[in-house]
Every structure is written in C-alpha cells, then in structure tokens.
Write an enzyme that holds these catalytic residues in place. Structure first.
Site, PDB file in Angstrom:
ATOM      1  N   GLN A 171      -9.243  11.706   7.821  1.00 46.34           N
ATOM      2  CA  GLN A 171      -9.374  10.021   8.154  1.00 46.34           C
ATOM      3  C   GLN A 171      -8.393   9.402   7.334  1.00 46.34           C
ATOM      4  O   GLN A 171      -8.031   8.081   7.339  1.00 46.34           O
ATOM      5  CB  GLN A 171     -10.793   9.410   8.150  1.00 46.34           C
ATOM      6  N   HIS A 189      -6.420   8.986  11.805  1.00 51.25           N
ATOM      7  CA  HIS A 189      -6.237   7.481  11.621  1.00 51.25           C
ATOM      8  C   HIS A 189      -4.636   7.358  11.346  1.00 51.25           C
ATOM      9  O   HIS A 189      -4.192   6.196  11.093  1.00 51.25           O
ATOM     10  CB  HIS A 189      -6.945   6.921  10.428  1.00 51.25           C
ATOM     11  N   ARG A 237       0.710  -1.006  -0.046  1.00 48.46           N
ATOM     12  CA  ARG A 237      -0.039   0.062  -0.096  1.00 48.46           C
ATOM     13  C   ARG A 237       0.819   1.356   0.095  1.00 48.46           C
ATOM     14  O   ARG A 237       0.685   2.325  -0.727  1.00 48.46           O
ATOM     15  CB  ARG A 237      -0.922   0.039   1.291  1.00 48.46           C
TER      16      ARG A 237
END
Ligand code: APR
Length: 252
Positions: free
Chosen positions: A108, A126, A77
């Site tokens: 977020q 986050h 990722r």
C-alpha cells in the site's frame, strides 16, 4: 491464533508451514517504512502542512480546486521520502522472496522502498509517489521543468501532470488489484505486515486468502481488525521480527 511477543521464538508449526508453502503473499503498509523514517500518511503533517488533513489534499477534488497546493504538498513529501533508505524489514522481504518458489509482494506504500531494497515482484496498490502521469491519458511521463504556472504539463498534449498515486475516492489501478487478488486467493501463507488493515479494498485481501484456506500471519506493533483472524501474530516491529524470522527459516 498464536500471539508471539517481541523477544519471540516462532512455534515449529510456523516453520513447517513455511517449508511446505509453494506460494507466499505479503501485504505491507506504512508500518514497514516507519523504520526508514517515512512518516505514515497522517504523521507526515508537520510544519506548514500541520494545518491540513492529508485526506483533504489527496483527492481529485483538491487537485481540481488547487493543483498548485497539491503539487506543493507532493513535492514536499517526495523530498522527505527521497531521503529514506530501505530498512532491515524491507531487506528481509527480499531474502524471503529468494527462499520461496512462489512469492508476491503487495504494498500500500507509495515510497518505492521495496523496489529500492531489491524486491522484484512488487504490486503497488496505491501507486508510486515518485512517478508522474498525464491527467488526460494516464501515461507515465518523465517530468520536465515546470511551465509558467509552476505546474508540470505533459510535453505531448499539454495537459496537467499529476503524481501517480491513488487518491481517496479513486479506484485502484485495475491490473494491480486484480494481481493482488489472485495472489491472495492462490497463496498458502498470507503475511499482513505494518498495516492497520482498515483501508479497503487492500484490507480485505487477507480475508480473501483465509477464505481459500491460507494461513494468516500478522506482524504489527498493534492489534488490528485482522488480529483475531490470524493464525500467527508477531507483536513487534517489522524491522526486528522479519530478519529474525527469515534467518530462522534459512537456518532450517
Ligand atoms: N513495525 C510494524 N508495524 C508498525 C510499525 C513497525 N515499525 N510502525 C507502525 N506499525 C503499524 C501501526 O501500528 C499501524 O497498525 O503499522 C500500521 C500503519 O497503519 P496506517 O498508518 O493506517 O498505514 P496503512 O495501513 O498502510 O494505511 C493504508 O491508508 O493512509 C492511507 O493510502 C494510505 O496506503 C495508506 C493506507
């Protein structure tokens, strides 16, 4: 609630609210990064990762069970996100910050694109996927090369390192959430942009703002649970709507 479509002209009362605002709070979700090519959390699962439910990887249990698999996923990722560049939506939020005296940007997203675009007051609810922290004391560590088990360990205490993101079942970083809550409770206008508004506690920030009398503005391509509580709803992409709104505000 005023719903305004893609080829929109925001109503005069929107601009008068913006002009009189002394504090604007913005909450962004993965929809803002979608136009930078960053797939949303669930869309990311392609190739080898298609067989995995992301929520079964982004948990402390998964990391305890198989840290190598979780690190493999995060490295994949990171490589995907590392190629992404801020889009006009990110850049317009930097311009908005310069226009408003009091401004808080709560995100977020863990991709770091708001900071890369030049936003300064970013509250990362986050965490940030590019950062790494020690599992023992939570300090942010600059990753060195992996050890024999192909996993990064803390150079000071030898504990495993982990991505500095919030996993399902984990509490948000206390400081960030407290800052976000204060911003929501003290703002005159709260923007909810590119978020489905379902993941708590971020999803409750807009209602916290509304409870203290703030005007709620939603910018999203779809309806969300917040739509019905919004004073202005701009239905369309953040990358198209935000530049137009900010240019109109500058032009007044
Ligand atoms: N412009 C505006 N909105 C968009 C765009 C766009 N270009 N593209 C997608 N959207 C909207 C979608 O319609 C959806 O409502 O953005 C929202 C994205 O919702 P999610 O994928 O659920 O992302 P988000 O709300 O950020 O999720 C919150 O859940 O997946 C976990 O931890 C992860 O931070 C994430 C959290």
């Amino acid at each position: 609630m005023r719903q305004i479509g893609e080829s929109f002209q925001a109503p005069p009362e929107f601009f008068s609210s913006m002009q009189s605002a002394t504090h604007v709070a913005v909450l962004t979700g993965s929809g803002v990064s979608a136009e930078s090519g960053v797939p949303t959390f669930r869309e990311a699962q392609t190739g080898l990762w298609a067989q995995y439910d992301p929520e079964s990887l982004a948990t402390p249990e998964a990391f305890r069970r198989d840290p190598a698999l979780v690190w493999q996923w995060y490295r994949w990722r990171r490589e995907l996100i590392g190629k992404a560049k801020p889009n006009p939506g990110h850049l317009s939020l930097v311009e908005m910050e310069a226009l408003i005296r009091g401004y808080s940007l709560i995100t977020q997203n863990v991709d770091g694109l708001h900071r890369l675009a030049g936003s300064s007051a970013v509250i990362e609810l986050h965490g940030n996927i590019m950062r790494t922290r020690c599992t023992r004391d939570g300090r942010i560590i600059k990753e060195t090369s992996d050890s024999s088990d192909n996993l990064p360990h803390c150079p000071d205490c030898g504990s495993l390192l982990r991505p500095d993101v919030v996993w399902f079942g984990e509490a948000l970083p206390r400081g960030s959430y407290h800052e976000a809550l204060i911003a929501a409770r003290t703002c005159d206008i709260f923007f909810s942009i590119g978020t489905s508004g379902v993941v708590q506690p971020a999803a409750s920030l807009a209602l916290e703002a509304r409870a203290t009398g703030a005007i709620i503005v939603e910018i999203n391509i779809d309806d969300t649970p917040l739509t019905q509580f919004s004073d202005f709803v701009f239905r369309g992409t953040a990358g198209n709507i935000l530049p137009s709104l900010v240019n109109s505000i500058k032009g007044r």
